[in-house]
Design a protein around this motif. Structure first.
Motif, PDB file in Angstrom:
ATOM      1  N   VAL A 191       6.353   4.190  -9.857  1.00 34.67           N
ATOM      2  CA  VAL A 191       5.052   3.673  -9.406  1.00 34.67           C
ATOM      3  C   VAL A 191       4.957   2.183  -9.671  1.00 34.67           C
ATOM      4  O   VAL A 191       4.366   1.427  -8.882  1.00 34.67           O
ATOM      5  N   ALA A 192       5.545   1.705 -10.764  1.00 32.98           N
ATOM      6  CA  ALA A 192       5.544   0.262 -11.050  1.00 32.98           C
ATOM      7  C   ALA A 192       6.268  -0.509  -9.946  1.00 32.98           C
ATOM      8  O   ALA A 192       5.809  -1.572  -9.510  1.00 32.98           O
ATOM      9  N   VAL A 193       7.402   0.016  -9.485  1.00 39.74           N
ATOM     10  CA  VAL A 193       8.136  -0.634  -8.392  1.00 39.74           C
ATOM     11  C   VAL A 193       7.302  -0.622  -7.118  1.00 39.74           C
ATOM     12  O   VAL A 193       7.173  -1.639  -6.422  1.00 39.74           O
ATOM     13  N   LEU A 218      -1.128  19.218 -17.435  1.00 37.20           N
ATOM     14  CA  LEU A 218      -2.019  18.078 -17.184  1.00 37.20           C
ATOM     15  C   LEU A 218      -1.790  17.017 -18.249  1.00 37.20           C
ATOM     16  O   LEU A 218      -1.608  17.338 -19.425  1.00 37.20           O
ATOM     17  N   PRO A 219      -1.809  15.736 -17.873  1.00 35.78           N
ATOM     18  CA  PRO A 219      -1.569  14.657 -18.852  1.00 35.78           C
ATOM     19  C   PRO A 219      -2.756  14.504 -19.784  1.00 35.78           C
ATOM     20  O   PRO A 219      -3.894  14.811 -19.434  1.00 35.78           O
ATOM     21  N   HIS A 220      -2.477  14.024 -21.006  1.00 33.32           N
ATOM     22  CA  HIS A 220      -3.561  13.818 -21.960  1.00 33.32           C
ATOM     23  C   HIS A 220      -3.982  12.357 -22.035  1.00 33.32           C
ATOM     24  O   HIS A 220      -4.661  11.947 -22.967  1.00 33.32           O
ATOM     25  N   SER A 221      -3.595  11.541 -21.037  1.00 31.34           N
ATOM     26  CA  SER A 221      -3.987  10.128 -21.013  1.00 31.34           C
ATOM     27  C   SER A 221      -4.007   9.637 -19.571  1.00 31.34           C
ATOM     28  O   SER A 221      -3.495  10.303 -18.660  1.00 31.34           O
ATOM     29  N   LEU A 222      -4.600   8.468 -19.351  1.00 30.60           N
ATOM     30  CA  LEU A 222      -4.585   7.844 -18.043  1.00 30.60           C
ATOM     31  C   LEU A 222      -3.163   7.396 -17.688  1.00 30.60           C
ATOM     32  O   LEU A 222      -2.352   7.097 -18.567  1.00 30.60           O
ATOM     33  N   PHE A 223      -2.880   7.356 -16.403  1.00 38.02           N
ATOM     34  CA  PHE A 223      -1.542   6.926 -15.970  1.00 38.02           C
ATOM     35  C   PHE A 223      -1.376   5.432 -16.187  1.00 38.02           C
ATOM     36  O   PHE A 223      -2.282   4.642 -15.921  1.00 38.02           O
ATOM     37  N   GLU A 248      -4.846   8.668  -8.538  1.00 36.93           N
ATOM     38  CA  GLU A 248      -4.702   8.780  -9.981  1.00 36.93           C
ATOM     39  C   GLU A 248      -3.666   7.811 -10.536  1.00 36.93           C
ATOM     40  O   GLU A 248      -3.825   7.287 -11.640  1.00 36.93           O
ATOM     41  N   VAL A 249      -2.607   7.539  -9.761  1.00 36.02           N
ATOM     42  CA  VAL A 249      -1.551   6.670 -10.287  1.00 36.02           C
ATOM     43  C   VAL A 249      -1.638   5.225  -9.782  1.00 36.02           C
ATOM     44  O   VAL A 249      -1.014   4.337 -10.366  1.00 36.02           O
ATOM     45  N   PHE A 250      -2.408   4.973  -8.711  1.00 37.84           N
ATOM     46  CA  PHE A 250      -2.466   3.611  -8.159  1.00 37.84           C
ATOM     47  C   PHE A 250      -3.811   2.921  -8.328  1.00 37.84           C
ATOM     48  O   PHE A 250      -3.867   1.700  -8.475  1.00 37.84           O
TER      49      PHE A 250
END
Length: 341
Positions: free
Chosen positions: A179-181, A296-301, A204-206
Motif C-alpha cells: 500500500v505504501a508503494v 480483524l486488526p486491533h489498530s488502524l492501518f 480502510e487502507v488508503f
C-alpha cells in the motif's frame, strides 16, 4: 532458466532459477522478529536501483556555510536477489559479519565470497527485521543459460491473495509495503488534488493517508478498483494489479493507473471482511464451523513510511512539483506523523 556464475573464475554460484518481479517489501525493515525469505526457492529478481538523489526544495548557497543534504534512494543498480537456499559455492567473509543482532544485515558490504577464487560476490541478509535474501553483486557474477522447465506464467484470473492480518491481529507487513508503494504512485498522479476512494477495504487502507497528505476539500479525482473479474469501466484513476511474475501492470483505459501488488489487490477486490449477523437465532454452540470469520486488526492501518519515501523519491526524481517534495520532506522529518504512526 539460468544459473549465476562467478565473473572471475566461472564457478557456479546458484541453483537453476527463473526471474520474477521484485517484491514491494524487498528493502522493508519490520519489527525485531526473524522474517521469512523474500523470494520463493528457484526464483530471482533484479533491483533496478534507478532512483536518483533529491536536492532540497530550497537549497541554501554554499558560501553561507550551509551543508546541502540529499536523500539516498537505493543501493547499486541491478543487484540480483535470490533465496538463500539457492546459493552454491560460497564462503563467508568473517571480517564483514559483525555488528548485527540475530544474523547479518550486510552493513559492511558483500559478506560472501566465491569458494574457488575468493572474490566477494554477494551479501547475505538474515538479521531480525529483514526479509531473508542473498544479493548477488552484478559486476561479480554473470548469468548462464541452462536447460530446464519453462516457467508457466499464471493467468490474470489466477492471481494469488494474501490476508491483511496475521494470527496475532497485526497488519501484514506485506500489505504495509504494498500500500505504501501504491500510495506513492497515487500521490504522483493526483496532481495534488483531493482523491476519493471507494468505501470498504480500499478506504480502510488508503483514506487515512489521503486525509493526512492531500489538502482538504471536495474530491476532484476518483480512485476505482479495476482489473480481471471486475466490470469494465473507464475510471479517473484505476487501482490495478501488478503481475507477481512479469511485473506487468493490468492494461486499463483510465486517465491514470496506480499499480498494486497482485496478492493485495485480489483481496481488496474479492474479499468482504464484514461479519455476518444472524437474522434470528445464533448457531448452536455444539455445531462446529468450518468457515471461521476473518481476523480483524486491533489498530488502524499504517503504510510503511520508509517504503513510501523510497518509492516517492524514485518516482519523482525528475519531478518539479514543489507540493510533492513538500509531502516528502514532511514525512521524512516527521516519520511518526498521522498515517504512518
Amino acid at each position: 532458466m539460468v544459473v549465476f556464475a562467478c565473473a572471475e573464475c566461472g564457478a557456479v554460484m546458484t541453483a537453476r532459477v527463473t526471474r520474477v518481479a521484485l517484491p514491494d517489501h524487498a528493502h522493508q525493515k519490520y519489527g525485531h522478529d526473524l522474517l521469512p525469505g523474500l523470494l520463493e526457492p528457484g526464483t530471482y529478481a533484479v533491483d533496478p536501483g534507478d532512483g536518483r538523489p533529491w536536492e532540497p526544495l530550497r537549497p541554501e548557497p554554499e558560501e553561507r556555510g550551509v551543508r546541502l543534504l540529499t536523500y539516498c534512494v537505493s543501493g547499486p543498480p541491478d543487484r540480483i536477489a535470490i533465496a538463500p537456499g539457492d546459493v552454491r559455492g560460497t564462503v563467508f567473509i568473517p571480517e564483514r559479519l559483525g555488528g548485527c543482532c540475530c544474523g547479518w544485515d550486510g552493513q559492511y558490504g558483500p559478506n560472501l565470497a566465491c569458494a574457488e577464487c575468493g572474490r566477494p560476490v554477494a551479501t547475505r541478509v538474515d538479521d531480525c527485521g529483514f526479509w531473508q535474501v542473498v544479493w548477488l553483486e552484478p559486476e561479480a557474477v554473470r548469468p548462464v543459460a541452462v536447460a530446464g522447465p519453462v516457467q508457466r506464467v499464471i493467468d490474470w484470473t489466477e492471481l494469488p491473495s494474501t490476508p491483511p492480518v496475521d494470527p496475532r491481529g497485526y497488519w501484514s507487513p506485506l500489505w504495509r509495503a504494498a500500500v505504501a508503494v501504491a500510495l506513492a504512485h497515487l500521490l504522483t498522479v493526483s496532481g495534488g488534488k483531493r482523491v476519493s476512494v471507494p468505501e470498504g477495504p480500499v478506504a480502510e487502507v488508503f483514506r487515512r493517508a489521503i486525509d493526512g497528505l492531500l489538502p482538504p476539500g471536495p474530491a476532484e479525482r476518483h480512485l476505482v478498483l479495476a482489473g480481471p473479474g471486475l466490470p469494465a469501466e473507464t475510471p479517473d484513476i484505476a487501482l490495478v494489479p501488478r503481475h507477481p511474475q512479469t511485473g506487468e501492470v493490468w492494461p486499463c483505459d483510465a486517465e491514470a493507473v496506480v499499480p498494486l501488488a497482485a496478492d493485495v489487490w485480489t483481496y481488496l477486490a474479492f474479499h468482504d471482511d464484514r461479519r455476518l449477523a444472524p437474522a434470528a437465532y445464533g448457531m448452536p454452540a455444539v455445531v462446529r464451523r468450518d468457515d471461521p470469520p476473518p481476523l480483524l486488526p486491533h489498530s488502524l492501518f499504517r503504510p510503511d513510511g520508509r517504503v513510501f519515501l523510497s518509492t516517492l523519491e524514485r518516482l519523482a526524481a525528475d519531478a518539479t512539483q514543489p507540493w510533492l517534495r513538500r509531502i516528502h520532506d514532511r514525512v521524512k522529518d516527521r516519520p511518526s506523523m498521522g498515517p504512518f504512526a
